[in-house]
Design a protein around this motif. Structure first.
Motif, short mmCIF file in Angstrom:
data_model
loop_
_atom_site.label_atom_id
_atom_site.label_comp_id
_atom_site.label_asym_id
_atom_site.label_seq_id
_atom_site.Cartn_x
_atom_site.Cartn_y
_atom_site.Cartn_z
N PHE A 164 1.02 -1.41 -0.09
CA PHE A 164 0.03 0.37 0.54
C PHE A 164 0.88 1.26 0.11
O PHE A 164 1.66 1.33 1.20
CB PHE A 164 -0.65 -0.24 1.05
N TRP A 167 0.75 8.85 -2.33
CA TRP A 167 0.71 9.33 -3.22
C TRP A 167 1.91 10.91 -3.45
O TRP A 167 1.68 11.21 -4.23
CB TRP A 167 -0.80 10.72 -3.32
N ASN A 168 2.58 10.74 -1.89
CA ASN A 168 3.83 11.93 -2.67
C ASN A 168 4.58 11.35 -3.29
O ASN A 168 5.22 12.58 -4.16
CB ASN A 168 3.67 12.24 -1.04
N ILE A 173 7.78 4.46 -4.20
CA ILE A 173 7.93 3.78 -3.37
C ILE A 173 7.04 2.70 -3.26
O ILE A 173 7.64 1.62 -3.17
CB ILE A 173 6.99 5.02 -2.18
N LYS A 191 -1.70 -1.63 -3.62
CA LYS A 191 -3.02 -0.45 -3.66
C LYS A 191 -1.77 0.75 -4.37
O LYS A 191 -1.83 1.00 -2.79
CB LYS A 191 -3.20 -0.33 -2.93
N ALA A 225 -9.42 1.91 2.91
CA ALA A 225 -9.38 0.80 4.11
C ALA A 225 -9.84 -0.35 3.61
O ALA A 225 -9.71 -1.71 4.34
CB ALA A 225 -10.10 1.61 5.44
N SER A 228 -7.46 -3.13 1.87
CA SER A 228 -6.30 -3.43 2.57
C SER A 228 -6.45 -4.42 3.63
O SER A 228 -5.91 -5.28 3.70
CB SER A 228 -5.31 -1.93 3.14
N PHE A 242 3.65 -1.35 3.88
CA PHE A 242 2.76 0.34 3.79
C PHE A 242 3.59 1.13 4.03
O PHE A 242 4.50 0.97 5.08
CB PHE A 242 1.77 -0.20 5.26
N ILE A 252 -3.12 -1.42 9.72
CA ILE A 252 -2.54 -2.39 9.49
C ILE A 252 -1.79 -3.05 10.20
O ILE A 252 -1.63 -4.46 9.50
CB ILE A 252 -1.15 -1.64 7.76
N GLU A 266 6.61 1.89 6.63
CA GLU A 266 7.35 2.85 6.66
C GLU A 266 6.10 4.39 7.27
O GLU A 266 5.52 4.41 6.31
CB GLU A 266 8.18 3.65 5.51
N HIS A 344 -3.85 16.99 -2.60
CA HIS A 344 -5.40 17.06 -2.39
C HIS A 344 -6.06 17.80 -1.19
O HIS A 344 -4.66 18.88 0.10
CB HIS A 344 -5.46 15.66 -2.56
N ARG A 346 -7.72 17.72 1.20
CA ARG A 346 -7.19 17.52 2.12
C ARG A 346 -6.81 18.29 3.44
O ARG A 346 -6.95 18.43 4.36
CB ARG A 346 -7.09 16.07 2.85
N ARG A 347 -5.02 18.10 2.47
CA ARG A 347 -4.45 18.70 3.47
C ARG A 347 -4.28 20.37 3.27
O ARG A 347 -3.74 21.49 4.82
CB ARG A 347 -3.50 18.79 2.04
N GLU A 397 3.01 16.13 12.50
CA GLU A 397 3.85 16.24 11.16
C GLU A 397 2.76 17.32 10.34
O GLU A 397 1.83 17.07 10.35
CB GLU A 397 3.69 15.17 10.71
P1 NAD Z 1 -4.29 9.10 5.38
O1 NAD Z 1 -3.49 8.53 6.34
O2 NAD Z 1 -5.76 9.35 4.75
O3 NAD Z 1 -3.82 8.13 3.88
C1 NAD Z 1 -2.20 8.66 3.75
C2 NAD Z 1 -2.39 7.24 2.51
O4 NAD Z 1 -2.38 5.74 3.46
C3 NAD Z 1 -3.02 7.50 1.70
O5 NAD Z 1 -1.90 7.01 0.26
C4 NAD Z 1 -3.85 5.89 1.90
O6 NAD Z 1 -4.27 6.51 0.30
C5 NAD Z 1 -3.80 5.51 2.34
N1 NAD Z 1 -4.70 4.35 3.37
C6 NAD Z 1 -5.49 5.23 3.94
N2 NAD Z 1 -5.30 4.91 4.88
C7 NAD Z 1 -5.55 2.82 4.62
C8 NAD Z 1 -5.61 2.20 4.74
N3 NAD Z 1 -6.48 1.56 5.38
N4 NAD Z 1 -5.57 0.83 4.17
C9 NAD Z 1 -4.15 1.40 3.10
N5 NAD Z 1 -4.14 2.46 2.93
C10 NAD Z 1 -4.74 4.13 3.54
O7 NAD Z 1 -3.54 10.57 4.84
P2 NAD Z 1 -3.17 11.49 3.89
O8 NAD Z 1 -4.73 13.10 4.31
O9 NAD Z 1 -3.18 11.20 2.70
O10 NAD Z 1 -1.85 12.49 4.36
C11 NAD Z 1 -2.09 13.02 5.06
C12 NAD Z 1 -1.07 12.27 6.07
O11 NAD Z 1 -0.36 10.48 6.00
C13 NAD Z 1 0.08 12.51 6.64
O12 NAD Z 1 -0.21 13.51 7.38
C14 NAD Z 1 1.33 11.80 6.64
O13 NAD Z 1 1.78 11.82 7.91
C15 NAD Z 1 0.78 10.99 6.27
N6 NAD Z 1 2.09 10.45 5.12
C16 NAD Z 1 3.38 9.44 4.60
C17 NAD Z 1 3.46 9.42 4.18
C18 NAD Z 1 4.96 9.15 3.84
O14 NAD Z 1 5.85 9.28 2.91
N7 NAD Z 1 6.22 7.96 5.01
C19 NAD Z 1 3.08 9.79 2.96
C20 NAD Z 1 1.86 10.27 2.58
C21 NAD Z 1 0.68 10.54 3.68
#
Ligand code: NAD
Length: 492
Positions: A164, A167-168, A173, A191, A225, A228, A242, A252, A266, A344, A346-347, A397
């Motif tokens: 999983f 998007w960043n 990744i 995914k 969700a 996954s 993930f 997860i 990660e 997106h 949401r940010r 963060e």
């Molecule tokens: P989010 O937690 O909703 O989603 C983060 C990512 O996880 C998205 O790609 C989303 O599709 C995926 N995701 C969400 N719920 C999931 C689930 N139940 N099962 C599998 N995948 C799932 O948050 P967001 O608004 O998209 O991003 C904001 C936060 O996410 C940031 O503050 C940051 O902490 C974190 N983030 C971290 C990374 C990283 O590189 N570690 C990358 C993107 C986002």
């Protein structure tokens, strides 16, 4: 229905945006919408809909997981040298297609096109490196306590993996996870993020075009969700990986624990930067500003909490602000742009809330501090100085273009502040003292530390965190280990 990803532009969001038709890749078939539900994919620079993304049904997910299980024995037994050949060819195809894929990444993710194209080349380097490393998965012979007995340690692939990705970094990744899995003989259902599907599909397309057998890699999309949960609970899946937020990582890990499945996580970070008063401040400000605002700050290793030694606090803050003010915000398709939109919608409210809370608690807005003009999801590059420890931004963060500076007195206080959060991913220090650098490297609670620079990612070095930033590693030979298990064969 079969579609050719990348070959049939279907444009909704703009005159000639050149965004491809989207599909799933299930058991070797490119599968289009049919009677499936769809989700819109949005250009974050304009808010316009680029395309419709088909959502995998439960039957699609089961088919993908079953295909991964059925393809596994043959892929595991494929000589590492042949797997290497496919990964290397895919890397070459990515390089040939880098301009086209980079533009698609910019359309769906927003980052400046030069960054996006560079990311595609970086993904090719990752595939190359894992291809090579996959040929060096060696076993051991352990001397026996008894005569006539030989102990062999074989290192074998763990099996089908569910991945999983966010998007960043929509190609880096996935490339890390796919590269390590495929090189070791694992199969995968991935995914990628629904916000950035075309980039992940372009990576899969390169692998398929390079000769990857059907079923070894499937690509699905849907409600994160739901997908996954379904895949992690599938008996076909033996490992889960993930990248995303700590909150989701916890869910997860809990799901994977039900089936006692291996997990690599990660997760979030909130990287501290220790700027000591003997540092080269110009160098620190230049490198840190570039690292902070790349990808509009939406990077888990972005330097964010700048702890600056008192004597140089004002000076460093001013130098950092000067570099930030040189950034040019705009559409990532404009070659002059150095700061794109957030990925997106949401940010935007999330960052607005963190900034206003910090200001309410006494932080000074040195530069930025507000949304950008126009319809896209823009936030001005922002520097907040003198941020109080109680401000939410100091512990949550920001994951956006927001840097925070805070003064500290001495090494002990700096380290205490740097280590005070539950995160432990990236960290940075600027100093001309070897003793200080040594002390920081011994005591910092982080998976990665850069001293006097900010470049922490390379295919050949480990990438991962400690504490609530996750476990396992995504790069280097450590990254290969996560996809292998040790099998003892004791022969009399
Ligand atoms: P989010 O937690 O909703 O989603 C983060 C990512 O996880 C998205 O790609 C989303 O599709 C995926 N995701 C969400 N719920 C999931 C689930 N139940 N099962 C599998 N995948 C799932 O948050 P967001 O608004 O998209 O991003 C904001 C936060 O996410 C940031 O503050 C940051 O902490 C974190 N983030 C971290 C990374 C990283 O590189 N570690 C990358 C993107 C986002």
């Amino acid at each position: 229905m079969t579609t050719d990803v990348g070959a049939v532009p279907r444009v909704r969001g703009g005159a000639d945006a050149g965004y491809p038709e989207l599909s799933l890749l299930v058991a070797g078939r490119w599968t289009g919408r049919g009677d499936r539900d769809v989700r819109p994919v949005v250009d974050p620079a304009t808010g316009a809909v680029l395309a419709e993304l088909p959502v995998a049904t439960a039957a699609d997910l089961d088919e993908a997981a079953t295909a991964a299980a059925q393809a596994f024995p043959r892929w595991r037994d494929t000589p590492a040298h042949d797997r290497y050949g496919i990964l290397r060819r895919a890397a070459e195809l990515l390089r040939e297609r880098a301009d086209q894929i980079g533009r698609v990444t910019t359309l769906e993710q927003g980052k400046p096109v030069a960054e996006a194209t560079q990311e595609v080349h970086g993904a090719a380097d990752i595939l190359d490196w894992f291809a090579e490393e996959g040929r060096r998965v060696y076993g051991r012979i352990v001397p026996s306590r008894r005569p006539g007995l030989r102990n062999l340690v074989l290192r074998q692939p763990v099996g089908p993996v569910a991945a999983f990705t966010p998007w960043n970094f929509p190609i880096t990744i996935p490339a890390r996870k796919i590269g390590a899995a495929l090189a070791t003989g694992c199969t995968m259902v991935i995914k990628p993020a629904e916000e950035t599907p075309a980039t992940g599909l372009a990576l899969a397309r390169a692998l398929v075009d390079a000769g990857l057998p059907p079923g070894v890699l499937s690509v699905v999309f849907g409600d994160p969700a739901t997908v996954s949960t379904h895949l992690i609970r599938s008996p076909a899946i033996r490992k889960v990986t993930f990248t995303g937020s700590t909150a989701v990582g916890r869910q997860i890990a809990a799901l994977a624990a039900e089936g006692v499945k291996r997990v690599t996580l990660e997760l979030g970070g909130h990287a501290p930067v220790l700027v000591f008063d003997d540092a080269d401040l110009d160098r620190a400000a230049t490198l840190a500003a570039a690292a902070k605002f790349r990808n509009a700050g939406q990077i888990c290793i972005a330097p964010t909490r700048f702890f600056v030694q008192e004597r140089v606090f004002e000076d460093f803050t001013a130098r950092l602000a000067a570099r930030i003010e040189r950034l040019r915000m705009g559409s990532g398709l404009d070659p002059e742009t150095t700061l794109g939109p957030l990925a997106h919608d949401r940010r935007l409210p999330a960052i607005e809330a963190l900034v206003s809370d910090a200001v309410d608690r006494g932080a000074e807005v040195v530069t930025g501090g507000a949304p950008g003009d126009g319809e896209g999801y823009f936030w001005q590059p922002t520097l907040l100085a003198g941020v109080d420890r109680s401000a939410r931004a100091m512990s949550e963060e920001p994951f956006g273009p927001v840097a925070l500076t805070v003064p500290f007195t001495d090494l002990d206080e700096g380290l205490r502040r740097a280590n005070e959060l539950p995160y432990g991913l990236a960290s940075y220090a600027f100093t001309s003292s070897r003793d200080t650098a040594y002390a920081v490297s011994e005591s910092i609670e982080a998976g990665m530390l850069a001293v006097n620079h900010c470049m922490l990612t390379a295919p050949e070095t480990p990438f991962g965190g400690v504490k609530e930033s996750g476990y396992g590693s995504e790069g280097g030979s450590e990254g290969i280990e996560d996809y292998l298990f040790a099998k003892l064969v004791s022969e009399a």
